[in-house]
Design an enzyme around this catalytic site. Structure first.
Site, PDB file in Angstrom:
ATOM      1  N   MET A  84       9.547  -0.738   7.255  1.00 55.52           N
ATOM      2  CA  MET A  84       9.904  -1.276   5.908  1.00 55.52           C
ATOM      3  C   MET A  84      11.228  -2.506   6.102  1.00 55.52           C
ATOM      4  SD  MET A  84       9.775   1.441   2.994  1.00 55.52           S
ATOM      5  CE  MET A  84       8.404   2.337   2.789  1.00 55.52           C
TER       6      MET A  84
ATOM      7  N   TYR B 224       1.511  -6.917  -5.921  1.00 55.07           N
ATOM      8  CA  TYR B 224       2.833  -6.674  -5.320  1.00 55.07           C
ATOM      9  C   TYR B 224       3.978  -7.278  -6.029  1.00 55.07           C
ATOM     10  CZ  TYR B 224       6.487  -6.334  -1.676  1.00 55.07           C
ATOM     11  OH  TYR B 224       7.662  -6.269  -0.817  1.00 55.07           O
TER      12      TYR B 224
ATOM     13  N   ARG C 118      -1.275  -8.949  -2.494  1.00 54.56           N
ATOM     14  CA  ARG C 118      -0.066  -9.718  -2.348  1.00 54.56           C
ATOM     15  C   ARG C 118      -0.262 -11.194  -2.022  1.00 54.56           C
ATOM     16  NH1 ARG C 118       4.488  -7.353   2.071  1.00 54.56           N
ATOM     17  NH2 ARG C 118       6.257  -8.497   1.074  1.00 54.56           N
TER      18      ARG C 118
ATOM     19  N   HIS D  48      -8.097   0.585   3.937  1.00 58.21           N
ATOM     20  CA  HIS D  48      -8.031  -0.849   3.828  1.00 58.21           C
ATOM     21  C   HIS D  48      -9.562  -1.751   3.789  1.00 58.21           C
ATOM     22  CE1 HIS D  48      -3.763  -1.003   3.940  1.00 58.21           C
ATOM     23  NE2 HIS D  48      -3.708  -0.460   5.307  1.00 58.21           N
TER      24      HIS D  48
ATOM     25  N   THR E 226       0.823  -1.254  -0.111  1.00 61.20           N
ATOM     26  CA  THR E 226      -0.012   0.172   0.128  1.00 61.20           C
ATOM     27  C   THR E 226       0.845   1.176   0.008  1.00 61.20           C
ATOM     28  OG1 THR E 226      -1.390  -1.260   1.488  1.00 61.20           O
ATOM     29  CG2 THR E 226      -2.110   0.965   0.983  1.00 61.20           C
TER      30      THR E 226
END
Length: 328
Positions: A292, A225, A164, A140, A67
């Site tokens: 991340m 993804y 994903r 979401h 996202t």
């Protein structure tokens, strides 16, 4: 996978024990989806949301499926690759519609005069309503909880849905829950909650399929993804075309570099360092980690046991039976 009543009750206890914390008062089931209790206060506002323009852009997804990556890509394309303005926090540039349901700080604000979350976090609905159309929003929400204008087709903003593979999603969601949502349980319990549809926004496949079934609508773009990892420049061009923006080869090359994992990881405007620091400052979470992590396909292989991989594969096979949907 069908759980017994005893298993269901046990999972509810695990959910409450490990997620009922300083910004989560409990969970409710709304139209078949698990949502934080605070969402009940926001549901009517969102359903009756006055979607003003077909030029609005909504980025929708199940959590941890790419996202943030997509948000930054879309904002940059819509704003002529303005890297200077892009230094502003992504939460202001592409606000998260129901964020205040996920991080409910109302008690903290009331009891602590020094507690001063940014506006897009303190009251996400109010902040989103303050924006002038055309707007770019993140959500979401599953299709059935989207605004009625969108569900009924009376307004057709551009919707980019990103997804994903579930195993990598689960691992990334676990890290996110530890870092930002105060989850205090084990990875095994998290996997159980994921497969049973107990985590926020689950069940997973029921989230994906309604968007997937509408992928041929002119206002919906479905992105994976894995496609972004494999050939980001091609995805950038697809998204730009969908947004009716022309990019030169030089601009595509610039944006590909800007969106690389190395670049995104050190970009404070997108990697939620501010929120992580805010939560730690106010003792809301204490897990040391990064927003991340790997930015790869197959990250589950280093975290999931063979037993969990087998369970996820069987669960996926069961849900994809008879479907044209592919993980690739």
């Amino acid at each position: 996978m069908v759980s017994t009543d005893n298993e269901d009750a046990e999972l509810d206890q695990i959910l409450d024990k490990h997620f009922k914390n300083k910004f989560r008062s409990g969970y409710v089931n709304i139209k078949g989806f698990s949502m934080p209790k605070r969402f009940e206060d926001m549901q009517e506002d969102i359903y009756n949301w006055n979607v003003l323009s077909d030029k609005d852009v909504w980025i929708s997804s199940f959590p941890k499926t790419g996202t943030t990556w997509t948000q930054e890509m879309v904002w940059m394309i819509l704003n002529n690759l303005d890297a200077v303005k892009g230094q502003e926090n992504l939460g202001f540039r592409v606000p998260f519609l129901e964020l205040s349901a996920i991080f409910d700080h109302r008690e903290s604000i009331k009891n602590n005069p020094d507690f001063d979350p940014p506006e897009f976090l303190a009251d996400s609905i109010k902040y989103c309503k303050s924006l002038k159309s055309p707007v770019c929003l993140k959500t979401h929400l599953p299709w059935c909880l989207m605004p009625k204008h969108i569900q009924e087709g009376t307004r057709k903003p551009k919707i980019i849905y990103v997804t994903r593979n579930p195993k990598d999603t689960c691992v990334s969601y676990f890290n996110h829950a530890k870092l930002l949502e105060g989850y205090s349980g084990t990875f095994d319990d998290f996997c159980r909650l994921f497969l049973a549809g107990k985590l926020t926004y689950t069940p997973f496949w029921e989230h994906i399929f309604p968007y997937w079934e509408r992928r041929h609508q002119s206002n919906i773009l479905f992105v994976k993804y894995e496609e972004m990892i494999k050939d980001l420049p091609t995805v950038i061009r697809r998204v730009a075309q969908f947004l009716e923006k022309d990019l030169t080869d030089q601009q595509v090359a610039f944006l590909t570099d800007h969106l690389s994992f190395a670049s995104m990881k050190k970009n404070r405007s997108v990697n939620y360092d501010t929120l992580v620091e805010f939560n730690k400052k106010h003792n809301l979470t204490n897990f040391d980690g990064a927003f991340m992590n790997s930015g790869t396909v197959g990250s589950h292989k280093t975290k999931m046991s063979p037993e969990w991989i087998e369970k996820f594969d069987a669960w996926t096979e069961e849900h994809l039976k008879g479907s044209l949907y592919s993980l690739e």
